[in-house]
Design a protein around this motif. Structure first.
Motif, PDB file in Angstrom:
ATOM      1  N   ILE A 196       0.859  -1.185   0.000  1.00 42.60           N
ATOM      2  CA  ILE A 196       0.000   0.000   0.000  1.00 42.60           C
ATOM      3  C   ILE A 196       0.894   1.232   0.000  1.00 42.60           C
ATOM      4  CG2 ILE A 196      -1.813   1.279   1.179  1.00 42.60           C
ATOM      5  CD1 ILE A 196      -2.767  -1.273   2.456  1.00 42.60           C
ATOM      6  N   ILE A 197       0.900   1.963  -1.115  1.00 44.93           N
ATOM      7  CA  ILE A 197       1.647   3.217  -1.219  1.00 44.93           C
ATOM      8  C   ILE A 197       0.716   4.316  -0.730  1.00 44.93           C
ATOM      9  CG2 ILE A 197       2.876   4.768  -2.776  1.00 44.93           C
ATOM     10  CD1 ILE A 197       3.105   2.305  -4.696  1.00 44.93           C
TER      11      ILE A 197
ATOM     12  N   ILE B  84      -1.626  -1.158  -3.970  1.00 44.99           N
ATOM     13  CA  ILE B  84      -2.721  -0.218  -3.691  1.00 44.99           C
ATOM     14  C   ILE B  84      -2.127   1.182  -3.613  1.00 44.99           C
ATOM     15  CG2 ILE B  84      -4.479   0.524  -2.030  1.00 44.99           C
ATOM     16  CD1 ILE B  84      -4.754  -2.341  -1.117  1.00 44.99           C
ATOM     17  N   GLY B  85      -2.762   2.141  -4.274  1.00 44.58           N
ATOM     18  CA  GLY B  85      -2.379   3.549  -4.162  1.00 44.58           C
ATOM     19  C   GLY B  85      -3.434   4.281  -3.366  1.00 44.58           C
ATOM     20  N   ALA B  86      -3.041   4.886  -2.242  1.00 43.40           N
ATOM     21  CA  ALA B  86      -3.989   5.571  -1.357  1.00 43.40           C
ATOM     22  C   ALA B  86      -3.539   7.008  -1.140  1.00 43.40           C
ATOM     23  CB  ALA B  86      -4.092   4.843  -0.022  1.00 43.40           C
ATOM     24  N   GLY B  87      -4.286   7.955  -1.694  1.00 48.62           N
ATOM     25  CA  GLY B  87      -3.923   9.365  -1.561  1.00 48.62           C
ATOM     26  C   GLY B  87      -4.471  10.171  -2.714  1.00 48.62           C
ATOM     27  N   GLY B  88      -3.682  11.130  -3.199  1.00 49.90           N
ATOM     28  CA  GLY B  88      -4.094  11.984  -4.307  1.00 49.90           C
ATOM     29  C   GLY B  88      -3.647  11.444  -5.648  1.00 49.90           C
ATOM     30  N   GLY B  89      -3.692  12.318  -6.660  1.00 44.13           N
ATOM     31  CA  GLY B  89      -3.411  11.896  -8.024  1.00 44.13           C
ATOM     32  C   GLY B  89      -2.004  11.375  -8.237  1.00 44.13           C
TER      33      GLY B  89
ATOM     34  N   VAL C 251      -3.599  -3.484  -9.765  1.00 42.90           N
ATOM     35  CA  VAL C 251      -3.515  -2.278  -8.943  1.00 42.90           C
ATOM     36  C   VAL C 251      -4.910  -1.853  -8.505  1.00 42.90           C
ATOM     37  CG1 VAL C 251      -3.564  -0.681 -10.926  1.00 42.90           C
ATOM     38  CG2 VAL C 251      -2.550   0.061  -8.765  1.00 42.90           C
ATOM     39  N   VAL C 252      -4.995  -1.422  -7.251  1.00 47.47           N
ATOM     40  CA  VAL C 252      -6.228  -0.888  -6.663  1.00 47.47           C
ATOM     41  C   VAL C 252      -5.950   0.552  -6.262  1.00 47.47           C
ATOM     42  CG1 VAL C 252      -7.803  -1.036  -4.682  1.00 47.47           C
ATOM     43  CG2 VAL C 252      -7.017  -3.130  -5.837  1.00 47.47           C
ATOM     44  N   ILE C 253      -6.881   1.456  -6.552  1.00 41.26           N
ATOM     45  CA  ILE C 253      -6.721   2.874  -6.213  1.00 41.26           C
ATOM     46  C   ILE C 253      -7.792   3.265  -5.206  1.00 41.26           C
ATOM     47  CG2 ILE C 253      -6.616   5.221  -7.078  1.00 41.26           C
ATOM     48  CD1 ILE C 253      -4.373   3.426  -8.147  1.00 41.26           C
ATOM     49  N   THR C 254      -7.362   3.861  -4.084  1.00 38.88           N
ATOM     50  CA  THR C 254      -8.304   4.342  -3.069  1.00 38.88           C
ATOM     51  C   THR C 254      -8.027   5.829  -2.822  1.00 38.88           C
ATOM     52  OG1 THR C 254      -6.845   3.670  -1.253  1.00 38.88           O
ATOM     53  CG2 THR C 254      -8.469   2.074  -1.984  1.00 38.88           C
TER      54      THR C 254
END
Length: 378
Positions: A49-50, A104-109, A126-129
């Motif tokens: 999770i980034i 997983i990318g969690a944050g802004g653009g 990849v999952v984007i939250t």
């Protein structure tokens, strides 16, 4: 934004292409469903999770509660702040060492752009939250790459979209209002750019002619923003989730993401890339620069003054820039304006999706005229 111009030939015409993420989930408290949603998609094992700072503070405890019970081991790594080649490579090596099965990318653009790049390098899902509704990046299959100084260095395009995009609107409602407004600026340009690409029969960033679906979604995006933007901004000021905010978050994330990829880009995003060359603009977010790029595009295209005035008034009402000083550019500097204009028309840039030739001189003139009109309104 890079593109490829369509070939006008009856017997060799590009195909229509529409692309999208595998699944989109949005609503208050959606983070609590992340485990079940990932399980539904067959994701298990160790996951990198980034995460930006807000995501770590607000969501880490929820991840630890909902992911292990479905067989997912979350490894949370702090995002360094810039979607750069160096940061992508650092995270690729980390994911390799940890033998991760997904990203997983969690944050802004910039976090979502980085997560997509890392996943692509490793051929992982990849999952984007998103914790913000500040750009249309989450649903896309591309990344904007910046250098260490904050200027746009290039783009990466991917064969796969995110498997899942999950947006917790309770988190979005607690974010700074400026982030939502920036997302509105980015999304507002979607329809006007898609309209231009359809008129010019150019190809989109997913490699085909714009679909009617993509163009229609871009128009719906604009209609929602014009109707609900001010009310959504008021909701964020109150840190409350409301139907208006839900509609605008969907417009910023989903409709704009689908609309720009399958509808196309034009001068607005090209001018953003040019403005990003100016050091004074680096403290301004993506959507703010796109918003001024939109005004420049409408002036350059010679659209009816009634339409141009409507967009100026709307941008002023929600707090988007309407003059160059508001994006860190000195309108009296020929050097800065020429630099923006020249960067906006480099080969492969989306400014060439206009239905007429676009020169640096024409962009420079439109920049000056758009700025002058905005200063009059201020």
């Amino acid at each position: 934004m890079a593109h490829s111009k369509s070939v006008v030939c009856i017997h060799q015409r590009p195909l229509i292409v529409f692309a999208s993420p595998g699944r989109y989930v949005q609503g208050p408290g959606a983070t609590h469903e992340l485990g079940r949603e990932m399980q539904r998609l067959g994701l298990q094992g160790r996951v990198l999770i980034i995460a930006a700072g807000t995501a770590r503070r607000e969501l880490a405890s929820i991840w630890q509660a909902v992911l292990p019970p479905v067989g997912i081991e979350p490894i949370v790594e702090a995002f360094a702040g810039e979607c750069s080649n160096a940061e992508i490579e650092r995270l690729v090596q980390l994911a390799k060492q940890l033998n991760c099965n997904a990203v997983i990318g969690a944050g802004g653009g910039k976090v979502s752009d980085t997560a997509r790049a890392v996943a692509d390098e490793l051929n992982l899902p990849v999952v984007i939250t998103p914790t913000l509704a500040s750009t249309d990046s989450p649903c896309s299959a591309l990344s904007v790459i910046y250098n260490s100084g904050g200027s746009v260095e290039g783009f990466r395009f991917y064969n796969r979209h995110p498997l899942l995009v999950l947006v917790d609107t309770e988190v979005v409602a607690r974010a700074p209002k400026r982030q939502l407004v920036g997302g509105i600026g980015d999304a507002l340009a979607t329809w006007f750019e898609a309209r231009t690409v359809r008129e010019s029969c150019s190809t989109t960033v997913v490699g085909g002619l714009p679909s009617r679906t993509g163009t229609a979604l871009a128009k719906l995006c604009c209609e929602i923003l014009l109707a609900d933007g001010p009310a959504a901004c008021a909701a964020v000021e109150a840190k409350a989730t409301t139907p208006a905010l839900e509609r605008v978050v969907e417009a910023n994330n989903l409709l704009s993401g689908l609309g720009f990829e399958s509808g196309g880009l034009a001068v607005a995003h090209a001018v953003h890339n040019g403005i990003s060359e100016i050091e004074g603009s680096h403290c301004h977010i993506h959507g703010e620069k796109v918003a001024f790029g939109l005004l420049t595009q409408l002036v350059l295209e010679g659209k009816p003054q009634s339409e141009i005035n409507e967009i100026y008034r709307y941008q002023q009402a929600v707090g988007l820039p309407i003059c160059l000083a508001q994006v860190g550019v000195d309108a009296n500097s020929d050097e800065q304006l020429n630099r923006i204009a020249e960067r906006s028309v480099i080969p492969g840039e989306s400014s060439h999706n206009e239905p007429f030739p676009v020169s640096a001189a024409a962009v420079s003139a439109a920049l000056r005229a758009a700025d002058q009109w905005g200063r009059r309104l201020l």
